[in-house]
Scaffold this active site. Sequence first.
Site, mmCIF file in Angstrom:
data_model
loop_
_atom_site.group_PDB
_atom_site.id
_atom_site.type_symbol
_atom_site.label_atom_id
_atom_site.label_comp_id
_atom_site.label_asym_id
_atom_site.label_seq_id
_atom_site.Cartn_x
_atom_site.Cartn_y
_atom_site.Cartn_z
ATOM 1 N N ASP A 55 5.917 58.198 62.184
ATOM 2 C CA ASP A 55 6.148 59.215 63.217
ATOM 3 C C ASP A 55 7.649 59.473 63.403
ATOM 4 O O ASP A 55 8.436 58.527 63.533
ATOM 5 C CB ASP A 55 5.518 58.739 64.532
ATOM 6 C CG ASP A 55 5.316 59.880 65.512
ATOM 7 O OD1 ASP A 55 6.204 60.744 65.622
ATOM 8 O OD2 ASP A 55 4.257 59.896 66.179
ATOM 9 N N THR A 88 3.782 65.641 67.829
ATOM 10 C CA THR A 88 3.022 64.619 67.107
ATOM 11 C C THR A 88 1.552 64.981 66.856
ATOM 12 O O THR A 88 1.072 64.921 65.726
ATOM 13 C CB THR A 88 3.086 63.298 67.900
ATOM 14 O OG1 THR A 88 4.451 62.895 67.963
ATOM 15 C CG2 THR A 88 2.263 62.204 67.243
ATOM 16 N N ASN A 109 0.905 69.110 72.281
ATOM 17 C CA ASN A 109 0.540 67.779 72.798
ATOM 18 C C ASN A 109 -0.165 67.901 74.146
ATOM 19 O O ASN A 109 -0.855 66.983 74.576
ATOM 20 C CB ASN A 109 1.801 66.929 72.997
ATOM 21 C CG ASN A 109 2.173 66.118 71.742
ATOM 22 O OD1 ASN A 109 1.500 66.183 70.730
ATOM 23 N ND2 ASN A 109 3.245 65.352 71.844
ATOM 24 N N TYR A 173 -6.334 53.596 69.215
ATOM 25 C CA TYR A 173 -4.886 53.455 69.135
ATOM 26 C C TYR A 173 -4.367 52.358 70.053
ATOM 27 O O TYR A 173 -4.705 52.300 71.234
ATOM 28 C CB TYR A 173 -4.191 54.785 69.465
ATOM 29 C CG TYR A 173 -2.709 54.649 69.260
ATOM 30 C CD1 TYR A 173 -2.193 54.429 67.990
ATOM 31 C CD2 TYR A 173 -1.825 54.687 70.328
ATOM 32 C CE1 TYR A 173 -0.833 54.259 67.777
ATOM 33 C CE2 TYR A 173 -0.455 54.524 70.132
ATOM 34 C CZ TYR A 173 0.019 54.309 68.858
ATOM 35 O OH TYR A 173 1.357 54.131 68.654
ATOM 36 N N ASP A 209 9.791 57.221 65.678
ATOM 37 C CA ASP A 209 9.764 58.173 66.796
ATOM 38 C C ASP A 209 10.272 57.486 68.068
ATOM 39 O O ASP A 209 11.091 58.047 68.801
ATOM 40 C CB ASP A 209 8.336 58.687 67.010
ATOM 41 C CG ASP A 209 8.276 59.805 68.043
ATOM 42 O OD1 ASP A 209 8.813 60.897 67.767
ATOM 43 O OD2 ASP A 209 7.729 59.581 69.140
ATOM 44 N N HIS A 213 13.735 58.808 69.784
ATOM 45 C CA HIS A 213 13.812 59.356 71.153
ATOM 46 C C HIS A 213 14.847 58.590 71.969
ATOM 47 O O HIS A 213 15.667 59.176 72.662
ATOM 48 C CB HIS A 213 12.463 59.224 71.864
ATOM 49 C CG HIS A 213 11.483 60.299 71.513
ATOM 50 N ND1 HIS A 213 11.682 61.613 71.830
ATOM 51 C CD2 HIS A 213 10.280 60.237 70.887
ATOM 52 C CE1 HIS A 213 10.651 62.329 71.405
ATOM 53 N NE2 HIS A 213 9.782 61.519 70.821
ATOM 54 N N ASP A 254 5.551 63.535 60.748
ATOM 55 C CA ASP A 254 5.054 64.722 61.447
ATOM 56 C C ASP A 254 6.159 65.707 61.806
ATOM 57 O O ASP A 254 5.914 66.892 61.939
ATOM 58 C CB ASP A 254 4.260 64.301 62.692
ATOM 59 C CG ASP A 254 4.980 63.256 63.546
ATOM 60 O OD1 ASP A 254 6.021 62.728 63.122
ATOM 61 O OD2 ASP A 254 4.477 62.968 64.658
ATOM 62 N N HIS A 255 7.384 65.215 61.969
ATOM 63 C CA HIS A 255 8.508 66.053 62.418
ATOM 64 C C HIS A 255 9.767 65.210 62.358
ATOM 65 O O HIS A 255 9.703 63.999 62.124
ATOM 66 C CB HIS A 255 8.273 66.541 63.857
ATOM 67 C CG HIS A 255 7.956 65.416 64.796
ATOM 68 N ND1 HIS A 255 8.891 64.499 65.207
ATOM 69 C CD2 HIS A 255 6.778 65.005 65.332
ATOM 70 C CE1 HIS A 255 8.322 63.600 65.972
ATOM 71 N NE2 HIS A 255 7.021 63.870 66.062
ATOM 72 N N HIS A 356 11.972 66.416 69.886
ATOM 73 C CA HIS A 356 11.473 67.310 68.829
ATOM 74 C C HIS A 356 10.473 68.234 69.486
ATOM 75 O O HIS A 356 10.144 68.060 70.659
ATOM 76 C CB HIS A 356 10.820 66.482 67.709
ATOM 77 C CG HIS A 356 9.771 65.544 68.218
ATOM 78 N ND1 HIS A 356 8.452 65.898 68.363
ATOM 79 C CD2 HIS A 356 9.865 64.264 68.672
ATOM 80 C CE1 HIS A 356 7.779 64.869 68.859
ATOM 81 N NE2 HIS A 356 8.601 63.864 69.073
HETATM 82 P P1 AMP Z 1 5.395 62.572 71.058
HETATM 83 O O1 AMP Z 1 6.706 61.966 70.697
HETATM 84 O O2 AMP Z 1 5.308 62.855 72.533
HETATM 85 O O3 AMP Z 1 5.059 63.796 70.259
HETATM 86 O O4 AMP Z 1 4.247 61.504 70.769
HETATM 87 C C1 AMP Z 1 4.447 60.307 70.048
HETATM 88 C C2 AMP Z 1 3.594 59.217 70.597
HETATM 89 O O5 AMP Z 1 2.216 59.452 70.354
HETATM 90 C C3 AMP Z 1 3.856 57.875 69.935
HETATM 91 O O6 AMP Z 1 4.837 57.153 70.646
HETATM 92 C C4 AMP Z 1 2.531 57.157 70.001
HETATM 93 O O7 AMP Z 1 2.568 56.133 70.942
HETATM 94 C C5 AMP Z 1 1.544 58.216 70.454
HETATM 95 N N1 AMP Z 1 0.334 58.236 69.622
HETATM 96 C C6 AMP Z 1 0.253 58.348 68.289
HETATM 97 N N2 AMP Z 1 -1.029 58.315 67.856
HETATM 98 C C7 AMP Z 1 -1.780 58.156 68.961
HETATM 99 C C8 AMP Z 1 -3.195 58.074 69.187
HETATM 100 N N3 AMP Z 1 -4.056 58.117 68.173
HETATM 101 N N4 AMP Z 1 -3.606 57.938 70.464
HETATM 102 C C9 AMP Z 1 -2.727 57.923 71.494
HETATM 103 N N5 AMP Z 1 -1.398 58.001 71.338
HETATM 104 C C10 AMP Z 1 -0.916 58.110 70.094
HETATM 105 ZN ZN ZN Z 2 5.643 62.471 66.320
HETATM 106 ZN ZN ZN Z 3 8.148 61.955 69.591
#
Ligand code: AMP
Ligand code: ZN
Ligand code: ZN
Length: 420
Positions: A55, A88, A109, A173, A209, A213, A254-255, A356
């Site tokens: 990620d 994500t 998201n 998860y 990720d 961040h 993913d990004h 992102h």
């Molecule tokens: P974001 O940076 O807000 O786009 O999201 C990233 C976060 O998504 C990561 O820190 C993970 O903890 C969370 N994540 C990834 N896969 C899952 C999943 N299957 N269920 C819940 N959270 C997830």
């Molecule tokens: Zn991500």
């Molecule tokens: Zn993120």
Amino acid sequence: MKYLLFFLLIIVGCKQNTLINTQVSVETAAKEIKGTLVNSTKQLEKPYVILISLDGFRYDYAERYGAANLLNFDVKAEKMIPTFPSKTFPNHYAIASGLYPGHNGLVSNEFYDRNLDLTYSISNREIVENPNFYNGTPLWVLASQQKMVSASMFWVGSEAPIKNKYPTYYYKYDGSISHADRVNQAITWLQLPEESRPHFITVYFSITDDLGHKFGPNSNEISEGVNEIDRTIGQLISKVNQLNLPVNIIVVSDHGMMEVNRKDVIYLEELLPHNVKFTTSFPAMVYASNKNQLDSIYQKLITDTTRYKVYLKNNLPAWYHYDAAQDRIGDLIIMPKAPFTFGRRSEPYAKGTSTHGYDPKFTPEMGAIFYAKGPAFKKVDNLPPFENIHVYPLVAEILGLTYKQDSIDGKIKVLSPILK
Ligand code: AMP
Ligand code: ZN
Ligand code: ZN
């Protein structure tokens, strides 16, 4: 007899490691798992694919921070382009489904679905496990439909019974599971008897990720995180090599990530009427209650051309691919111009120094990665940039899974040149 075999598979597949706390319990799994339990004779002959997501691993991290194992892969892309928006969940599910987020159901998201009268949010377990949010046929469902066993050590969508199917083996998860345990689980699955051995496995890691961040893409911390996850990939490769199986490994992200500034946070409630529903993820969406309200909000928002761009939902850029997502997108779509971000006063911007979600078309820092190695691949050093929806037909081709071309956005011709 059928039940005995089933329990044996679950026990062998999910119990032989320290992950017992997070695994779907045997009892729940017995009720829920509808993924195929044994490979058909035809599928026994097929190779294996491990699809790994790191990620937030930005396109330039491997070179910049010396990720020796990744740089040693057979296929290295200059970058993989995320689909809009560079968040994500939309992008993981674009990779798994071959569909743009505007078509795969996860338009962001965070969004509101008018028909379901539900707000999708990645931190809401019940919502994330609701199959009504997910369109298309993710690769593990495609596999199951064609009697091929699959497994997931986490992936967006794998915890919902999409088309009534989970991966054959999967975990809910839990970010606290160690990297070593995730790798060992993938290897354990590949050591199952061939009837029950998954040919398609997903593995997910969030470290880049998380650190991106918090500390930013230029920090010592991200440099160390990149090297740590690169060592994990190295360990996976050496364990896979001992299995003597035709295993292909594809590593994607993913990004990317870019630095922002807390001073640049735009508090949307200060721009919007109190009674209007809105989300703050990128893109921010405003769900107005009537046309008058919509007009007045729009007229107010378009006066600021510096910090963001606002669109009416029927007049969106074509590359957003939001045409089919009318039930899920707001009446107004607001995209911040980097490095501006959105927030609420009640939820101070919590994501640290960097983020992102920006439009990949104008923000090169959103670029992601694609590395591949294994018997299916040629040696290709500088594969030109391509969108992540094309990974789906590539994996399907390697596994000999059939799909209808008009059911996905990805095209096999984009990545077929990297196959032997
Ligand atoms: P974001 O940076 O807000 O786009 O999201 C990233 C976060 O998504 C990561 O820190 C993970 O903890 C969370 N994540 C990834 N896969 C899952 C999943 N299957 N269920 C819940 N959270 C997830
Ligand atoms: Zn991500
Ligand atoms: Zn993120």
